[in-house]
Design a protein around this motif. Sequence first.
Motif, PDB file in Angstrom:
ATOM      1  N   LYS A 156       0.819  -1.217   0.000  1.00 58.01           N
ATOM      2  CA  LYS A 156       0.000   0.000   0.000  1.00 58.01           C
ATOM      3  C   LYS A 156       0.851   1.265   0.000  1.00 58.01           C
ATOM      4  O   LYS A 156       0.499   2.275  -0.610  1.00 58.01           O
ATOM      5  CB  LYS A 156      -0.917   0.006   1.237  1.00 58.01           C
ATOM      6  CG  LYS A 156      -2.269  -0.573   0.984  1.00 58.01           C
ATOM      7  CD  LYS A 156      -3.348   0.097   1.821  1.00 58.01           C
ATOM      8  CE  LYS A 156      -4.699  -0.500   1.485  1.00 58.01           C
ATOM      9  NZ  LYS A 156      -5.474  -0.834   2.664  1.00 58.01           N
ATOM     10  N   SER A 157       1.986   1.202   0.702  1.00 53.82           N
ATOM     11  CA  SER A 157       2.794   2.414   0.789  1.00 53.82           C
ATOM     12  C   SER A 157       3.310   2.807  -0.588  1.00 53.82           C
ATOM     13  O   SER A 157       3.377   3.978  -0.940  1.00 53.82           O
ATOM     14  CB  SER A 157       3.959   2.203   1.756  1.00 53.82           C
ATOM     15  OG  SER A 157       4.730   1.096   1.331  1.00 53.82           O
ATOM     16  N   GLN A 158       3.637   1.794  -1.400  1.00 52.17           N
ATOM     17  CA  GLN A 158       4.096   2.098  -2.752  1.00 52.17           C
ATOM     18  C   GLN A 158       2.992   2.758  -3.565  1.00 52.17           C
ATOM     19  O   GLN A 158       3.231   3.678  -4.348  1.00 52.17           O
ATOM     20  CB  GLN A 158       4.543   0.813  -3.446  1.00 52.17           C
ATOM     21  CG  GLN A 158       5.931   0.354  -3.052  1.00 52.17           C
ATOM     22  CD  GLN A 158       6.476  -0.671  -4.012  1.00 52.17           C
ATOM     23  OE1 GLN A 158       5.753  -1.589  -4.410  1.00 52.17           O
ATOM     24  NE2 GLN A 158       7.719  -0.533  -4.409  1.00 52.17           N
ATOM     25  N   LEU A 159       1.774   2.236  -3.379  1.00 54.40           N
ATOM     26  CA  LEU A 159       0.649   2.805  -4.114  1.00 54.40           C
ATOM     27  C   LEU A 159       0.453   4.268  -3.747  1.00 54.40           C
ATOM     28  O   LEU A 159       0.218   5.137  -4.595  1.00 54.40           O
ATOM     29  CB  LEU A 159      -0.632   2.023  -3.813  1.00 54.40           C
ATOM     30  CG  LEU A 159      -0.766   0.639  -4.480  1.00 54.40           C
ATOM     31  CD1 LEU A 159      -2.005  -0.063  -3.970  1.00 54.40           C
ATOM     32  CD2 LEU A 159      -0.823   0.794  -5.983  1.00 54.40           C
ATOM     33  N   GLU A 160       0.556   4.539  -2.444  1.00 54.56           N
ATOM     34  CA  GLU A 160       0.359   5.914  -1.999  1.00 54.56           C
ATOM     35  C   GLU A 160       1.444   6.816  -2.546  1.00 54.56           C
ATOM     36  O   GLU A 160       1.184   7.940  -2.991  1.00 54.56           O
ATOM     37  CB  GLU A 160       0.323   5.968  -0.464  1.00 54.56           C
ATOM     38  CG  GLU A 160      -1.025   5.548   0.081  1.00 54.56           C
ATOM     39  CD  GLU A 160      -0.966   5.281   1.577  1.00 54.56           C
ATOM     40  OE1 GLU A 160       0.026   5.689   2.215  1.00 54.56           O
ATOM     41  OE2 GLU A 160      -1.907   4.645   2.091  1.00 54.56           O
TER      42      GLU A 160
END
Lengths: 494, 278, 315
Positions: free
Chosen positions: C210-214
């Motif tokens: 998720k952090s990459q997506l953000e």
Amino acid sequence: MFQARINLRAAAVVQRILWVALMIGVALWTGAAAAQSAAQRAVDAAKKGCAGKTITIVWEAGLQSLDPLNYSGPKWEQLTGCKVKVVEVPTAEMFTKIMQEYRAGTGAYDALNVVPAWMPDLVQAGALEVLDPYVDKNGFRDELQKIAPTYRDNQMKVNGKIYGFPDDGDVFLFYYRKDIFARADLQKAFKDKYKYDLAPPKTWKQFDEIGSFLTDALKGEGVYGASFFREPTYAELMFQERFRNEGGKFFDAQSMKATVNSATGVRVLTEMRNENRFMPPGVEKFGFVENLAVFLDGKSAMTISWPPYGRFAAGYLANEKALDWVPKSKIAGKVGYALPPGGHPQLALGFALSVASTSKQKDLAYLFIQWLNSEEVSTERVQLPYALRDPFRDSHFTNKDYMAKWPDAKDYLAALGEGAKTGLLDLSLIQTDKYEEALRQAMSKLWAGGDPKGILDDVAKQWDDITQRVGVDKQKAVYTGWAAKSGAYPSSSK
Amino acid sequence: MSAFHVRRRRVAVVWRTLAAIALTVFFLFPIYWLFMISFKTAEEIFAFPPRWWPSRLQFDNYAVLFKDGDATTVWNSLVIASASTVLAMVLGTLCAYSLARFRTGGEHLSNWIISQRMVPPIAVVFPIFLIYVLFGWVDTYLGLILLYTAFNLPYVIWMMRGYILDIPISLEEAARVDGCTRWQVLWKVVFPMARAGLFATAILTFVFAWNEFLFALVLTRTEVTTYTVQVTHYFGGQSGFWAKISAMSVLGTLPIFVVVAFMQRYLVRGISLGAVKG
Amino acid sequence: MGRQIGRLSELLEVRVGSAGSLVAPRARPRERGFRLALVAPSIGVLLLFGVFPLVYLIVVSVQNITMTDVDQSFQGLLNYRLLAGDPRFWGALLHTAIFTAVALPLELVLGLAMAELFIKHVPGRTVFVALLVLPVVVSPIVAGTTWSLMFDNRFGPINQVLGWLAGGPVAILWTIRPDLVYGAILVAEVWQWTPFMFLLLLAALSGVDKSQLEAAAIDGAGYWRTFRTIVLPAIWPVMVVAILIRALDLVRLFDVVWALTKGGPGTMTETLSIFTYVKGFQQFETSYTAAMALLVIVLLSVAVFAALKRVELAR
């Protein structure tokens, strides 16, 4: 002196009386023994050997197996102490399961239900037990003779030996709406147009004319002249019947080349396709139940199908739980029975009782099927409310109880009896299924819009290929044997 | 977040919900049609034009199935499918871990496991039947359980390997450093992290075993008939028990529906936990 | 061939970015014991069911066992030659290939789209997901028959609805007309198996960082770019396996086609499985079908590796 003579005379008379009495006694005793039925003999013989044993019998799943599950199985157990285990197998898988268990040598099955058309293949493979020794040992030959001729002479033996007892009088009967045919307005209009009386068709030409006429005339009422089960599995059986009624022959008897693509064949296919036009749309997909639904709903005036249609249409025991899948009949009392055009109906499918060659209890298995097939027991079985077994013994067709079941039952049985005399056998060779498969595919290609000649030429070619693979001489011998049977072609049946 | 963004978010949710509903209707309609038949009478089933709902809810068709004992086939399916799924998941996940982390057996083992899936069941059902006759496993629970386990293993191993590869090895190394044994690492780190994958795989493995027909047809006779085979008993050449077919299908689908409904809570939870990695 | 199959393992492992499959340093004995203990039971079970049937197939395929003859003499490549010259076999192969090539992408794309839909918040997601899995859960035989009923001209709703739209009764024979038959089968097939893809991909999407997506969202990356660079690599291992499994299952396509057309009209929709069923189960051409099965296994293996190689090259 005089006294002595009277004594001698008296003694002679007494002797004669005693002699006569002895003869009568002997006659009564043997008579009683002979009158002791085949069914009873089977029961007695089985009682001796049963003691806690179980017979396994393969039966068609669904409605058919209610017979051994609810009636004959429990009754046999009650009479003899032998338990009966019924292995229900879906119709489409019966042949497969029987062959697989046989090939694996499991001995899991003792008695079998087989479709007569499979018998040559099963016998060739060695899966069925020869029944002649058992029949003779138990004196069943006489009673076998009393099975209606067409079933008796055609569905019992392979290569002259008995392999199964015909146990189901499957035949394609013609059903029509008496009330529609009796309508004066229709009769007049039809006579005016076609110059003969409106009546159940005797030829397929008449059928086409009557069918299209009725569809036009009854359009406003939403009724069609006819509907059939045109789905390939059923349609190919109808083709077999019609083709032969019109004079067609499957093979050239000398060369064993397929002649199914003769002009007759092409004509039959073309007519069948054209008939769909005056039948309900989508008739190409109709199976047994769809066609039944349409007929019972009053939406078709003519149809052809197996004997159960007659019972269902009459609403016979419509409240029976096992029959609650049958649509309620709106035409009870309005149905007439006749033979299909051409007069020689197909004895489509049917069942025979056999003993598996790998069974470990052949005697007991045999006794069970003798009992099932005997006069008294079979008479009960064909009258079971949920029965799919149709009358097949001469005595069934004249049975008073049966005739009383619904007002027209008399005519129904008469028609069935006629069919049992003139019926035509399913084609039965080595690898029958391959030949029939080609026909099934031909029907589906026909409904998809293919050309009849091209389709039949292809069937003939496939048939010749199959014959080559099986071995022309081998197949010819089997075919000749089949063609010699009374029910193979119309000209040779009684 | 600004009001604009909040509103855009809400609109997006609405669209998604609508899409979800449309999809559900498409995927569920045929099932609805089938289930509805189980409440219809024969007339209604073959009514023309077709009716879209039964005139009344009557459970007779179901009652008949229980009375005749047909419903026990659902129980048989339940026993067989559950046992084989558990077995396949346990054996398969462990094997998958080994393959994923250590490439045990290298290419050859992977090759071989993969190739098992390429064998069409229809071709091997008869030789397996022969083996079973030898062992006396025909028409037994054990027979079918072992068979389904074997046939689902390659699937489980493949799938779980994929999911395990997704888990950062650093977590496992950290646990080892903390003093966990290899088995504890599996139990405490790997399985919880792979939970979504575990449940997805388990559900589908269960479904494969549940719906299997061919082997069940050949390898059972009367004792352990499964529901898929039982349903085909109702397709006759001279009869058509549509009410039974559909009622039986409902009975056969309900257990799975319950299982799926139960398990997919964990599945969805796994999704929303959505591994913060790195 | 071994080399090629091994590529799959490499493929799966190389693709995964930061996640690890670093091969641990050379194992100590207890370590090795642990690793073997993990795989041994699986291997045992697979051996039991994998060895004898294959041996049986090979042996039987060079004999001449038919329904009536159990001729176990060595026949060499007789059955294979017959097979190669059998147009019906090649037809079945073609039909199966068509079904696979069309159904698989449809199921994948639709399944992925559905997974993307549900990975974000949707009210009542639990209920939706549970319901959407139902098509996979219904027995394929029953599903096929239900669709047969749905397409039925007289008793099915599809023609009825079309009739409403067209303003008059419509009598389209979906399972008889050559031009519609493939469509009908594909509809039923995609309907039943898309939820399978959906479920797998949903679980896979949950593993995306998720952090990459953000981070990507903050950078202003568009949907496709995010998908290609972050999501796809993350779900790749599972997706490849899902595709392979589904492809192999499609090659075995039977129930749906059988229920709708029985392989007809003629043999127009006859798949490999139907052909095998007819030849092996109804006509008991045991040796012929054994040869066919082996041939199919070989063809499949070749096809799988060729595909994998292409995929690897593209990367």
